[in-house]
Design a protein around this motif. Structure first.
Motif, PDB file in Angstrom:
ATOM      1  N   ALA A 176       0.838  -1.208   0.000  1.00  0.00           N
ATOM      2  CA  ALA A 176       0.000   0.000   0.000  1.00  0.00           C
ATOM      3  C   ALA A 176       0.868   1.252   0.000  1.00  0.00           C
ATOM      4  CB  ALA A 176      -0.936  -0.008   1.207  1.00  0.00           C
ATOM      5  N   CYS A 177       1.959   1.241   0.758  1.00  0.00           N
ATOM      6  CA  CYS A 177       2.862   2.403   0.785  1.00  0.00           C
ATOM      7  C   CYS A 177       3.516   2.603  -0.586  1.00  0.00           C
ATOM      8  CB  CYS A 177       3.930   2.224   1.861  1.00  0.00           C
ATOM      9  SG  CYS A 177       3.297   2.388   3.543  1.00  0.00           S
ATOM     10  N   ALA A 178       3.956   1.500  -1.194  1.00  0.00           N
ATOM     11  CA  ALA A 178       4.583   1.594  -2.515  1.00  0.00           C
ATOM     12  C   ALA A 178       3.567   2.090  -3.543  1.00  0.00           C
ATOM     13  CB  ALA A 178       5.137   0.234  -2.932  1.00  0.00           C
ATOM     14  N   TYR A 179       2.334   1.574  -3.456  1.00  0.00           N
ATOM     15  CA  TYR A 179       1.279   2.001  -4.379  1.00  0.00           C
ATOM     16  C   TYR A 179       0.968   3.478  -4.183  1.00  0.00           C
ATOM     17  CZ  TYR A 179      -3.183   2.138  -6.827  1.00  0.00           C
ATOM     18  OH  TYR A 179      -4.196   2.466  -7.679  1.00  0.00           O
ATOM     19  N   GLN A 180       0.895   3.915  -2.930  1.00  0.00           N
ATOM     20  CA  GLN A 180       0.614   5.328  -2.630  1.00  0.00           C
ATOM     21  C   GLN A 180       1.719   6.209  -3.194  1.00  0.00           C
ATOM     22  OE1 GLN A 180      -2.112   6.601  -1.295  1.00  0.00           O
ATOM     23  NE2 GLN A 180      -1.357   8.688  -1.343  1.00  0.00           N
ATOM     24  N   SER A 181       2.966   5.797  -3.019  1.00  0.00           N
ATOM     25  CA  SER A 181       4.084   6.577  -3.570  1.00  0.00           C
ATOM     26  C   SER A 181       3.992   6.651  -5.091  1.00  0.00           C
ATOM     27  CB  SER A 181       5.417   5.942  -3.178  1.00  0.00           C
ATOM     28  OG  SER A 181       5.587   5.987  -1.795  1.00  0.00           O
ATOM     29  N   HIS A 182       3.644   5.527  -5.712  1.00  0.00           N
ATOM     30  CA  HIS A 182       3.521   5.502  -7.171  1.00  0.00           C
ATOM     31  C   HIS A 182       2.380   6.423  -7.633  1.00  0.00           C
ATOM     32  CE1 HIS A 182       4.057   3.899 -11.166  1.00  0.00           C
ATOM     33  NE2 HIS A 182       2.774   3.581 -11.240  1.00  0.00           N
ATOM     34  N   VAL A 183       1.263   6.375  -6.920  1.00  0.00           N
ATOM     35  CA  VAL A 183       0.119   7.236  -7.279  1.00  0.00           C
ATOM     36  C   VAL A 183       0.506   8.706  -7.121  1.00  0.00           C
ATOM     37  CG1 VAL A 183      -2.209   7.945  -6.555  1.00  0.00           C
ATOM     38  CG2 VAL A 183      -1.670   5.511  -6.819  1.00  0.00           C
ATOM     39  N   GLU A 184       1.215   9.033  -6.047  1.00  0.00           N
ATOM     40  CA  GLU A 184       1.634  10.425  -5.829  1.00  0.00           C
ATOM     41  C   GLU A 184       2.590  10.869  -6.938  1.00  0.00           C
ATOM     42  OE1 GLU A 184       3.191  10.429  -1.862  1.00  0.00           O
ATOM     43  OE2 GLU A 184       1.191  10.360  -0.960  1.00  0.00           O
ATOM     44  N   GLU A 185       3.480   9.999  -7.341  1.00  0.00           N
ATOM     45  CA  GLU A 185       4.407  10.319  -8.427  1.00  0.00           C
ATOM     46  C   GLU A 185       3.655  10.556  -9.735  1.00  0.00           C
ATOM     47  OE1 GLU A 185       7.672  11.266 -10.556  1.00  0.00           O
ATOM     48  OE2 GLU A 185       7.569  11.049  -8.384  1.00  0.00           O
ATOM     49  N   LEU A 186       2.685   9.690 -10.013  1.00  0.00           N
ATOM     50  CA  LEU A 186       1.879   9.873 -11.221  1.00  0.00           C
ATOM     51  C   LEU A 186       1.063  11.161 -11.150  1.00  0.00           C
ATOM     52  CD1 LEU A 186       0.604   6.232 -11.872  1.00  0.00           C
ATOM     53  CD2 LEU A 186       2.330   7.497 -13.184  1.00  0.00           C
ATOM     54  N   ALA A 187       0.579  11.510  -9.975  1.00  0.00           N
ATOM     55  CA  ALA A 187      -0.179  12.754  -9.813  1.00  0.00           C
ATOM     56  C   ALA A 187       0.718  13.960 -10.072  1.00  0.00           C
ATOM     57  CB  ALA A 187      -0.786  12.820  -8.409  1.00  0.00           C
ATOM     58  N   ARG A 188       1.955  13.910  -9.616  1.00  0.00           N
ATOM     59  CA  ARG A 188       2.887  15.008  -9.872  1.00  0.00           C
ATOM     60  C   ARG A 188       3.174  15.120 -11.369  1.00  0.00           C
ATOM     61  NH1 ARG A 188       5.066  13.309  -4.919  1.00  0.00           N
ATOM     62  NH2 ARG A 188       6.486  11.824  -5.885  1.00  0.00           N
ATOM     63  N   GLU A 189       3.367  13.956 -12.015  1.00  0.00           N
ATOM     64  CA  GLU A 189       3.627  13.970 -13.458  1.00  0.00           C
ATOM     65  C   GLU A 189       2.436  14.538 -14.219  1.00  0.00           C
ATOM     66  OE1 GLU A 189       4.815  10.137 -14.897  1.00  0.00           O
ATOM     67  OE2 GLU A 189       6.502   9.992 -13.490  1.00  0.00           O
ATOM     68  N   LEU A 190       1.234  14.167 -13.788  1.00  0.00           N
ATOM     69  CA  LEU A 190       0.025  14.670 -14.443  1.00  0.00           C
ATOM     70  C   LEU A 190      -0.112  16.171 -14.237  1.00  0.00           C
ATOM     71  CD1 LEU A 190      -2.564  14.086 -16.005  1.00  0.00           C
ATOM     72  CD2 LEU A 190      -3.690  13.623 -13.820  1.00  0.00           C
ATOM     73  N   PRO A 199       7.818  20.170 -18.498  1.00  0.00           N
ATOM     74  CA  PRO A 199       8.287  18.809 -18.773  1.00  0.00           C
ATOM     75  C   PRO A 199       8.448  18.023 -17.478  1.00  0.00           C
ATOM     76  CG  PRO A 199       9.862  20.444 -19.561  1.00  0.00           C
ATOM     77  CD  PRO A 199       8.729  21.185 -18.939  1.00  0.00           C
ATOM     78  N   ALA A 200       8.064  16.807 -17.518  1.00  0.00           N
ATOM     79  CA  ALA A 200       8.142  15.947 -16.349  1.00  0.00           C
ATOM     80  C   ALA A 200       9.563  15.591 -16.038  1.00  0.00           C
ATOM     81  CB  ALA A 200       7.317  14.686 -16.570  1.00  0.00           C
ATOM     82  N   ARG A 201       9.841  15.432 -14.741  1.00  0.00           N
ATOM     83  CA  ARG A 201      11.176  15.003 -14.321  1.00  0.00           C
ATOM     84  C   ARG A 201      11.280  13.506 -14.416  1.00  0.00           C
ATOM     85  NH1 ARG A 201      11.640  17.129  -8.474  1.00  0.00           N
ATOM     86  NH2 ARG A 201       9.410  16.817  -8.561  1.00  0.00           N
ATOM     87  N   SER A 202      12.442  13.031 -14.762  1.00  0.00           N
ATOM     88  CA  SER A 202      12.644  11.588 -14.862  1.00  0.00           C
ATOM     89  C   SER A 202      13.488  11.094 -13.752  1.00  0.00           C
ATOM     90  CB  SER A 202      13.309  11.208 -16.174  1.00  0.00           C
ATOM     91  OG  SER A 202      12.435  11.546 -17.209  1.00  0.00           O
TER      92      SER A 202
END
Length: 108
Positions: A83-97, A105-108
């Motif tokens: 759940a923590c890893a998924y939350q981090s991934h969702v937050e990263e995707l939200a920042r990219e969006l 431009p999105a950071r890599s």
């Protein structure tokens, strides 16, 4: 009630009114008691066997419960990590969006 009790106590027992047991009757009764005692001892042995079996089943169930609790704890820890890893991934995707929506431009 008290009068009845006192009259019973006051009346002496006559030797003709009281039956005396013969030695045969006493021996027969003793044999019946021995048989009943043996029967009760066999029944007790059977009940002790059932109790031991029930105790073993309870111990086995308790050990199984302990193992399940350990497994549940491990599963909960794994689920929390996922759940923590998924939350981090969702937050990263939200920042990219958000960055893509703002035209940055999105950071890599």
């Amino acid at each position: 009630m008290a009068q009845v009790i006192s009259s019973i106590i006051a009346m002496p027992a006559s030797s003709s009114g009281v039956k005396k047991r013969s030695a045969v009757d006493a021996a027969g009764e003793a044999e019946l008691l021995r048989r009943r005692n043996a029967e009760l001892e066999r029944e007790l042995a059977g009940l002790r066997g059932e109790l031991d079996a029930a105790r073993r089943r309870a111990e086995t169930a308790e050990q199984g419960e302990e193992q399940l609790c350990v497994q549940l704890g491990e599963a909960e820890a794994d689920a929390f990590e996922l759940a923590c890893a998924y939350q981090s991934h969702v937050e990263e995707l939200a920042r990219e969006l958000a960055a893509a929506s703002a035209g940055v431009p999105a950071r890599s």
